[in-house]
Design a protein around this motif. Sequence first.
Motif, mmCIF file in Angstrom:
data_model
loop_
_atom_site.group_PDB
_atom_site.id
_atom_site.type_symbol
_atom_site.label_atom_id
_atom_site.label_comp_id
_atom_site.label_asym_id
_atom_site.label_seq_id
_atom_site.Cartn_x
_atom_site.Cartn_y
_atom_site.Cartn_z
ATOM 1 N N PRO A 8 21.591 -12.364 72.324
ATOM 2 C CA PRO A 8 21.685 -11.404 73.428
ATOM 3 C C PRO A 8 20.780 -11.795 74.598
ATOM 4 O O PRO A 8 19.677 -12.321 74.405
ATOM 5 N N ALA A 9 21.256 -11.553 75.812
ATOM 6 C CA ALA A 9 20.430 -11.781 76.994
ATOM 7 C C ALA A 9 19.265 -10.792 77.003
ATOM 8 O O ALA A 9 19.385 -9.663 76.541
ATOM 9 N N GLN A 10 18.119 -11.241 77.528
ATOM 10 C CA GLN A 10 16.960 -10.372 77.582
ATOM 11 C C GLN A 10 16.066 -10.736 78.762
ATOM 12 O O GLN A 10 16.090 -11.873 79.243
ATOM 13 N N GLU A 11 15.306 -9.790 79.217
ATOM 14 C CA GLU A 11 14.291 -10.033 80.238
ATOM 15 C C GLU A 11 13.019 -10.498 79.540
ATOM 16 O O GLU A 11 12.509 -9.827 78.640
ATOM 17 N N VAL A 12 12.522 -11.665 79.926
ATOM 18 C CA VAL A 12 11.325 -12.224 79.292
ATOM 19 C C VAL A 12 10.135 -12.085 80.237
ATOM 20 O O VAL A 12 10.185 -12.573 81.379
ATOM 21 N N GLY A 140 6.016 -12.161 70.432
ATOM 22 C CA GLY A 140 7.399 -12.245 70.886
ATOM 23 C C GLY A 140 7.587 -13.389 71.868
ATOM 24 O O GLY A 140 6.734 -14.264 72.019
ATOM 25 N N ARG A 141 8.728 -13.376 72.565
ATOM 26 C CA ARG A 141 9.026 -14.428 73.538
ATOM 27 C C ARG A 141 8.404 -14.053 74.878
ATOM 28 O O ARG A 141 8.610 -12.952 75.395
ATOM 29 N N ARG A 142 7.647 -15.001 75.434
ATOM 30 C CA ARG A 142 7.037 -14.820 76.749
ATOM 31 C C ARG A 142 7.187 -16.108 77.539
ATOM 32 O O ARG A 142 7.448 -17.168 76.971
ATOM 33 N N ALA A 143 7.013 -16.026 78.841
ATOM 34 C CA ALA A 143 7.181 -17.194 79.698
ATOM 35 C C ALA A 143 5.840 -17.603 80.292
ATOM 36 O O ALA A 143 4.975 -16.766 80.572
#
Length: 431
Positions: A8-12, A140-143
Motif C-alpha cells: 500500500p502507498a503511504q506517507e513516509v 517504522g519506515r522513515r526517510a
Amino acid sequence: MTRCVTEPAQEVPVAYETDVLVLGAGPAGVSAAICAAREGVSVLLVEQSGDVGGVATTGLMSHWTGNTQGGFYEELLQATAELRGTDGGERQIINPESLKTLLLELLEQAGVRLLLYSFASEPILEQNRLTGVFLESKAGRRAALAKVIIDATGDGDIAARAGVPYHMGREEDGRMQPASLMFKVAGVDTDRAVFPGCFEDNLDTPKGPIQDLGKRCLPFPAGHVLLYRSSLPGVVTCNMTNCTDVDGTNPEDLTRATLVCRRQMEQIVPFLRENVPGFERCYLISSASQLGVRETRHFHGEATLTQEDILQARVFDDWAVTRAHFNFDVHNLTGNGLDATGSQKNFQQKKGYTIPYGCLVPKRVENLLLAGRCISGTHMAHSNFRVMPICANIGQAAGVAASLCVRHGLSPRQLDVALLQQRLRAWGVEP
C-alpha cells in the motif's frame, strides 16, 4: 513465477536532513563520516547493527592488514597505540571491544550524528539524482534526505537499487570469494604456539606441515590454518572457517554460510588441541556476530582499477587514495587455501599504488559516492584493495570529496579532482 503482493502507498515522514549521509559504519563508512564532519559539513552515519566498526569489530577481525601508509588509517593506528600505551607492530592488532569505543569517541568528537539499528532499504530518486534513502527500524519506515550520499555498505545496497551498473564476482563466471566466521580461542600457551599468518606459511609441527594437516583433517571446504596473536594473554584469533558459493547479497546464502561455519568451528577447536603446539588446552571463547563476506558487487565507475595498475604501482594524475599496499589475497573460490590466481607472501610488488577518484564515482546516478570494497575495480584488483586499511583511506577520500561537493553545490561527477587533492594534502595525504 514469483508470487507478488501490492504494498500500500503511504506517507513516509522525513526524520533526518543532512549535508552528507553515510550508509554503513565499517572502516570505510566511519572514516568517511569523520573526515566529512571535520571538513565542516553536517553528517549522518547510519548503521544496521548495534556497533560501529563492521568487520573490524562485529566481524572479530584479528588485525589491520597490509603495508598501507598514511591517510586516516594512520590516525587509527596511532590512536590504537595511544589507547594501549604501545607502539610498533602491535598497534596493528585489533581489540574489537576497545576499537568500538574508540571509533564512537572519534565520531562524537567530529560531530557526526550516529544512527544505529537502522537499515537503509531503498533509494529516494528524482530521475537519476539520489536525494535520500528510506530507513527501516523499530520506529517504522522513515526517510533521510541529503545533498550527497556515500554508500559504504560493503555490498553497495543502495547503489544497486538506485540503478548503478555492476557485475558480481569474477568477470568470467561470477564466482565470488568464500565467506568466513572469525572466532577466538583462549588457554593458548603463546610461548610454544605457532602462528601461520598466510596460506603460504606451511610451518613444520611434530605431526607434520600445518597446512597439510589442516587439509587432511578438517571438513571441506575448511582446511587451511590461519592463527593470529591478540592483545590479550593466551587468546588467539582464528581465521579457519570457510564456506564457498556464497552470494553475500542473498539472505538464504548468508544463513547457510553461518550454519556451515559454526559447525566447522566445532571440529576446528579439537583439531587445534590435537595438532598444533601450544593449543593443547585451548577452548572457544567468542565468535563474530557478523559473517565475513569478502566479495559481491563490483560497481562500474568513471574509472576502474585493474590488476595491472597495482602490479605497475601506478600513480594516477587524478589520485584520491595513495600509498595503498597489499597482495592479491584471493581465497580459493572452490575450496580452501589460496586460489591459483592469488599471491600472498610471494607477492613481489613492494611499492604502494594509488586509486583514481573516478573509482569512487558510479555511473548513471548523481549525488552518490562509493566507499570501501564496492568501488569500481576488477575481481583481481578488488582482492587487494578490499582490506580494511585501504578501505579506511577510500572512506577518507569519499568523505572529503562529499564535503567539497556540498560546499560548492556540485555533484561528485562535477568535482575538480585538483580541489580534492588540495584538501587531502592538508590531511597529509601524498602520492
